[in-house]
Write an enzyme that holds these catalytic residues in place. Structure first.
Site, PDB file in Angstrom:
ATOM      1  N   SER A  32      41.673  55.718  48.863  1.00  0.00           N
ATOM      2  CA  SER A  32      42.065  56.759  49.811  1.00  0.00           C
ATOM      3  C   SER A  32      42.025  56.182  51.219  1.00  0.00           C
ATOM      4  O   SER A  32      41.191  55.331  51.520  1.00  0.00           O
ATOM      5  CB  SER A  32      41.083  57.924  49.694  1.00  0.00           C
ATOM      6  N   GLU A  78      49.104  59.397  37.370  1.00  0.00           N
ATOM      7  CA  GLU A  78      49.620  60.565  38.111  1.00  0.00           C
ATOM      8  C   GLU A  78      51.119  60.419  38.384  1.00  0.00           C
ATOM      9  O   GLU A  78      51.884  61.367  38.243  1.00  0.00           O
ATOM     10  CB  GLU A  78      48.882  60.723  39.439  1.00  0.00           C
ATOM     11  N   LYS A 109      76.590  59.120  35.358  1.00  0.00           N
ATOM     12  CA  LYS A 109      75.949  57.800  35.449  1.00  0.00           C
ATOM     13  C   LYS A 109      74.587  57.821  36.127  1.00  0.00           C
ATOM     14  O   LYS A 109      73.633  57.233  35.634  1.00  0.00           O
ATOM     15  CB  LYS A 109      76.871  56.813  36.186  1.00  0.00           C
ATOM     16  N   LYS A 167      36.694  56.528  47.202  1.00  0.00           N
ATOM     17  CA  LYS A 167      37.648  56.953  46.193  1.00  0.00           C
ATOM     18  C   LYS A 167      38.330  55.814  45.433  1.00  0.00           C
ATOM     19  O   LYS A 167      38.674  54.798  45.993  1.00  0.00           O
ATOM     20  CB  LYS A 167      38.749  57.812  46.828  1.00  0.00           C
ATOM     21  N   HIS A 196      42.360  73.524  23.611  1.00  0.00           N
ATOM     22  CA  HIS A 196      42.184  74.324  24.842  1.00  0.00           C
ATOM     23  C   HIS A 196      41.286  73.619  25.864  1.00  0.00           C
ATOM     24  O   HIS A 196      40.597  74.283  26.642  1.00  0.00           O
ATOM     25  CB  HIS A 196      41.585  75.707  24.533  1.00  0.00           C
ATOM     26  N   TYR A 240      88.893  64.474  29.544  1.00  0.00           N
ATOM     27  CA  TYR A 240      88.172  63.898  30.677  1.00  0.00           C
ATOM     28  C   TYR A 240      88.341  64.773  31.918  1.00  0.00           C
ATOM     29  O   TYR A 240      89.433  65.278  32.193  1.00  0.00           O
ATOM     30  CB  TYR A 240      88.674  62.477  30.981  1.00  0.00           C
TER      31      TYR A 240
END
Ligand code: ARG
Length: 467
Positions: A285, A298, A333, A291, A164, A325
């Site tokens: 950033s 991510e 694809k 940053k 948790h 088919y």
């Protein structure tokens, strides 16, 4: 195609058509812009098919020679980037077949005997996916190696294990990394297993019902390295289970990658500060100069949506299709290719990122020293003194509440303070309240005890041929 009478359509299938295909229809139905990726397999399949036709007396030796030579030339042209794929020829099969006919004439026009694009596309896709299976086994093995290298490098270092996202019990960093080694190992096994069902030759099922010509499916299968032939021609033209299964394997791999990415994102936050992701895997950033963002994990996490989406596309595509088919199946694809491109890129970059990852072991150790992570150890200690586990749970819970009030950790309590909760607690309790004592006590099979983890690292290194 007939020299005697030409209808309104110049297509390879144009005989019964009175007018040329509408431009909008050509644009809408073409698949050449993505299925050209299958050219190598289409050509190898055609060569094997032609060879069998000759062995069966359907093609002459001379025709076969022309076909093989023509196909080899086409392959070389494609590889040199000199081949022009044409949209009006729809797909990879007809682009190559038309080029062959243009090159070698009537011999080329004999190639499609006993074959349909329905078994041809199934063949191309199976051969392509078979190679992809081998490629993914390699990629997964590399990802496993990166995990094992980290496990070896940080052997003995501790961190909190979570449930948790709450500190739960102390574990070894290596144990955590080996959890991902296991996941990627299962991914590998799944792909190896899926390959068995991919590796059966569909060629010779023709359109749907098999062929009336005296073909020999088994020899084509053998020439192309298949384990055998598929059993039922109708099932074969209609089947894309193997593609769904393969993308399912990839979706699970991307899910695993997404989970490790999520951990890397929060581990690299200032709040956790457990890892340092190498600068070369981060970006800054455009407005906030301080940053350093974990964009790669991510993006991997974000791309899991698209891989699972590809899997859903395939399921939805197939769910209502009658045998055999249907042109809908051309839509298989792009999701397959996209899943392959996405997961292979994600796996490769994750392996590289892990190779350059540094754990902040001091910070991880500190995080195990708060949050009562040895509470279960105290309960186990009481169990060994014959206190029923449920009672022990209550005793330790009360001791933790006492510590929260006092603003200290369990190991900070005096023996007398601990004894208020249970008389059976003795001096030896402090051995189990330490993080090292806790970790090293967990020597049950698969546990985080140092002995067990050392064995697991050694076993993994051996399995991966790292030693
Ligand atoms: N381009 C087609 C596909 O990907 C090949 C098979 C076409 N067959 C047909 N009968 N139109 O599915």
């Amino acid at each position: 195609m007939s020299k005697e009478k030409t209808g309104g359509s110049a297509k390879l299938w144009g005989g019964r058509f009175g007018e040329a295909t509408a431009g909008s229809v050509e644009a809408f139905s073409a698949s050449i812009h993505y299925d050209s990726r299958l050219y190598k397999y289409d050509i190898a399949g055609s060569k094997a098919h032609a060879t069998m036709l000759k062995e069966q007396g359907i093609l002459s030796e001379e025709d076969l020679k022309l076909i093989i030579k023509g196909l080899s030339e086409i392959e070389a042209e494609i590889e040199r980037g000199e081949f022009e794929f044409k949209r009006e020829l729809e797909d990879v099969h007809m682009n190559i077949e038309k080029a062959l006919v243009d090159k070698v004439g009537p011999a080329g026009a004999k190639l499609h005997s006993a074959r349909s694009r329905n078994d041809q596309i199934a063949l191309d896709l199976r051969m392509y996916l078979r190679d992809q299976c081998d490629y993914f086994v390699d990629l997964l093995t590399e990802a496993q190696k990166s995990c094992v290298q980290l496990a070896r490098k940080y052997l003995g270092k501790v961190m909190p294990g979570y449930t948790h996202v709450q500190r739960a019990q102390p574990v070894l960093v290596s144990h955590h990394m080996l959890a991902y080694y296991e996941m990627f190992g299962r991914d590998r096994e799944r792909i190896v297993d899926c390959r068995k069902r991919i590796n059966l030759s569909p060629l010779g099922c023709a359109a749907l019902a098999g062929s009336g010509l005296p073909i020999h499916r088994e020899s084509v299968a053998e020439a192309l390295g298949f384990d055998g032939v598929t059993a039922n021609s109708m099932d074969t033209s209609a089947d894309r289970d193997f593609a769904i299964e393969f993308v399912n394997c990839l979706a699970l791999t991307q899910t695993h990658l997404s989970r490790i990415s999520e951990e890397l994102v929060f581990w690299s936050s200032q709040e956790f500060d457990f890892v340092n992701i190498a600068d070369k895997f981060c970006t800054g950033s455009s407005i906030m100069p301080q940053k350093k963002n974990p964009d790669i994990p991510e993006l991997i996490r974000g791309k899991s949506g698209r891989v699972v989406g590809s899997l859903m596309s395939l399921f939805t595509l197939m769910k209502g299709l009658p045998l055999t088919y249907n042109r809908d199946m051309q839509e298989d694809k792009e999701p397959v290719f996209d899943a392959i491109d996405t997961v292979s890129a994600s796996l490769a970059i994750m392996a590289e990122l892990l190779e350059n990852l540094e754990f902040n072991t001091k910070r991880m150790q500190e995080a195990t020293e708060t949050g009562y992570v040895t509470a279960t150890d105290l309960a186990d200690y009481l169990v060994m003194k014959d206190v029923p586990f449920r009672d022990a749970h209550g005793i330790v819970g009360r001791a933790v509440a006492f510590c929260i009030d006092k603003g200290c950790e369990l190991a900070d309590l005096e023996l007398e303070e601990l004894q208020q909760f249970s008389r059976v607690i003795g001096d030896d309790v402090y051995d189990v309240l330490t993080v090292e004592g806790s970790v090293n006590s967990r020597i049950s099979t698969g546990g985080t005890g140092r002995e067990r983890v050392e064995e697991a690292v050694a076993k993994a290194e051996k399995q991966l041929g790292m030693v």
